[in-house]
Design an enzyme around this catalytic site. Structure first.
Site, PDB file in Angstrom:
ATOM      1  N   ARG A 164       0.828  -1.228   0.000  1.00  0.00           N
ATOM      2  CA  ARG A 164       0.000   0.000   0.000  1.00  0.00           C
ATOM      3  C   ARG A 164       0.854   1.267   0.000  1.00  0.00           C
ATOM      4  O   ARG A 164       0.532   2.254   0.675  1.00  0.00           O
ATOM      5  CB  ARG A 164      -0.954   0.031   1.208  1.00  0.00           C
ATOM      6  CG  ARG A 164      -1.913  -1.098   1.294  1.00  0.00           C
ATOM      7  CD  ARG A 164      -2.894  -1.130   0.116  1.00  0.00           C
ATOM      8  NE  ARG A 164      -3.842  -2.189   0.340  1.00  0.00           N
ATOM      9  CZ  ARG A 164      -3.609  -3.457  -0.018  1.00  0.00           C
ATOM     10  NH1 ARG A 164      -2.515  -3.780  -0.659  1.00  0.00           N
ATOM     11  NH2 ARG A 164      -4.509  -4.380   0.220  1.00  0.00           N
ATOM     12  N   SER A 237     -10.867   0.377   3.484  1.00  0.00           N
ATOM     13  CA  SER A 237     -10.096   0.217   4.735  1.00  0.00           C
ATOM     14  C   SER A 237      -9.512   1.547   5.186  1.00  0.00           C
ATOM     15  O   SER A 237      -8.864   2.234   4.406  1.00  0.00           O
ATOM     16  CB  SER A 237      -8.938  -0.762   4.517  1.00  0.00           C
ATOM     17  OG  SER A 237      -9.423  -1.960   3.985  1.00  0.00           O
ATOM     18  N   GLU A 335      -4.558   4.164   5.930  1.00  0.00           N
ATOM     19  CA  GLU A 335      -4.447   3.885   4.494  1.00  0.00           C
ATOM     20  C   GLU A 335      -5.112   5.034   3.730  1.00  0.00           C
ATOM     21  O   GLU A 335      -4.640   5.465   2.670  1.00  0.00           O
ATOM     22  CB  GLU A 335      -5.152   2.552   4.189  1.00  0.00           C
ATOM     23  CG  GLU A 335      -5.104   2.186   2.733  1.00  0.00           C
ATOM     24  CD  GLU A 335      -5.681   0.813   2.434  1.00  0.00           C
ATOM     25  OE1 GLU A 335      -5.431  -0.144   3.191  1.00  0.00           O
ATOM     26  OE2 GLU A 335      -6.383   0.706   1.409  1.00  0.00           O
TER      27      GLU A 335
END
Ligand SMILES: Cc1cc2nc3c(=O)[nH]c(=O)nc-3n(C[C@H](O)[C@H](O)[C@H](O)COP(=O)(O)OP(=O)(O)OC[C@H]3O[C@@H](n4cnc5c(N)ncnc54)[C@H](O)[C@@H]3O)c2cc1C
Length: 339
Positions: A164, A237, A335
């Site tokens: 990520r 998320s 995130e």
């Protein structure tokens, strides 16, 4: 290309929260960027590159310039016996590109179906799901440096892709506008990776599985587990899954034997952030005004049930992060991009 003032971004973020940009402009081609760079307004103001707004928490008022990426186009630039290479405009819808590639029977991004957003944002956090990451199919990323107006090309190895993350998150002080991405997708693969969860959904022998089976199974799983942003505001998320050291993992397991953990390279273990948040008591939590909360089926997702504000959602993110730190000693990292 018209610059608009005090423009509402409510339709342009999947949280669906009220947000207004002082200046707003849609970018339909690389060339739209050069007059804006030359005008100097990006030096005088802060600016934000916006794709589908599915991984960002916008402030109520953005006191700067929002550049919304709308660059379209999918070009086949190579078609060999074993692979096809595409140059894709950064404003193309990611899931449409996945569908297009799967319809051609190509391998590479089929497990990334139904991830919202644009192609241009996919290298930014190196989107991933079900054991697959966009980085494994990206050949290069084309950008315009909004400071200098120069066109730049980054080969995959220069992008610093990791879990990520990539150099686009903060490289060049956030000045890189991704205009197109080159992908290489394969017609045949030696080892076709299918995660356990997807394989269970499929109930097919590995040699019977085609990319469209994987895409369809992923869609089924995601539709069961995740809230559709068109129906309930959310940005997927909120936190990354934290990586902990072997010693820290062992310490946590002594106290919490049921804690799931997955071995990663460099003697690290990945712990599901959703599990930590659930254990800290947040799953299904709902605010007193019933405007926002933590999704009932998935503790990693914050939802906007009504007219919640960026300030309320930011406070909830901080409260969750703090309680996980107190209970487990694990620091969660967002995130979602917070401005
Ligand atoms: C229901 C749901 C499920 C999701 N599931 C997943 C998942 O499984 N895996 C996953 O990885 N993500 C997931 N996400 C997060 C999100 O979809 C991805 O991160 C997506 O790539 C964001 O794309 P976007 O166009 O909406 O980016 P935005 O939210 O508009 O922007 C995100 C960041 O990228 C920057 N950016 C956007 N476009 C450009 C550009 N052209 N050039 C430079 N910078 C740019 C922005 O400035 C911002 O910092 C999910 C989100 C939702 C709502």
């Amino acid at each position: 290309m018209a610059m608009k003032q005090n423009f509402s971004l409510k339709e342009f973020n999947t949280f669906g929260i009220r947000a207004v940009a002082k200046h707003f402009v849609e970018i339909h081609a690389d060339d739209d960027l050069f007059p804006i760079v030359e005008s100097g307004m990006l030096r005088e103001n802060s600016f934000l590159i916006l794709g589908g707004g599915s991984n960002i928490l916008l402030p109520e008022f953005y006191d700067g310039v929002v550049l919304r990426n709308c660059i379209q186009g999918i070009d086949v630039i190579q078609d060999d016996d074993d692979a096809m290479v595409f140059l894709v405009g950064a404003g193309e819808n990611w899931n449409d590109f996945v569908d297009y590639s799967v319809d051609l029977g190509l391998h590479g991004i089929e497990a990334l179906a139904l991830i919202p957003g644009t192609v241009g944002a996919c290298p930014v956090q190196n989107i991933g799901a079900y054991g697959l990451e966009a980085a494994s199919s990206i050949v290069e990323v084309n950008c315009v440096d909004l400071d200098t107006g120069h066109r730049l090309v980054f080969a995959n190895a220069q992008c610093a892709f990791s879990y990520r993350d990539s150099m686009f998150k903060d490289g060049f002080n956030g000045n890189l506008f991704i205009t197109s991405v080159k992908f290489k997708l394969r017609k045949y693969v030696d080892a076709f990776f299918v995660s356990e969860e997807v394989r269970k959904e499929l109930r097919l022998d590995i040699d019977m599985i085609a990319p469209r089976h994987v895409r369809d199974a992923v869609i089924q799983i995601r539709q069961r587990k995740l809230p559709d942003p068109r129906l309930v505001g959310n940005a997927g998320s909120i936190f990354k899954n934290p990586f902990v050291s072997t010693a820290n993992c062992a310490r946590l397991k002594t106290k919490h034997p049921q804690m799931p953990s997955y071995r990663m390279p460099d003697e690290l273990f990945k712990v599901p952030a959703g599990w930590l948040i659930e254990q800290a008591g947040w799953k299904g939590w709902i605010s007193e005004n019933r405007h926002f909360g933590v999704y009932q089926q998935h503790a990693l997702i914050i939802v906007n049930y009504g007219d919640s504000t960026a300030a309320e959602l930011t406070a909830l993110i901080k409260a969750i992060r703090h309680s996980v730190l107190v209970k487990f000693g694990v620091q969660l990292e967002e995130e979602v991009v917070l401005l």
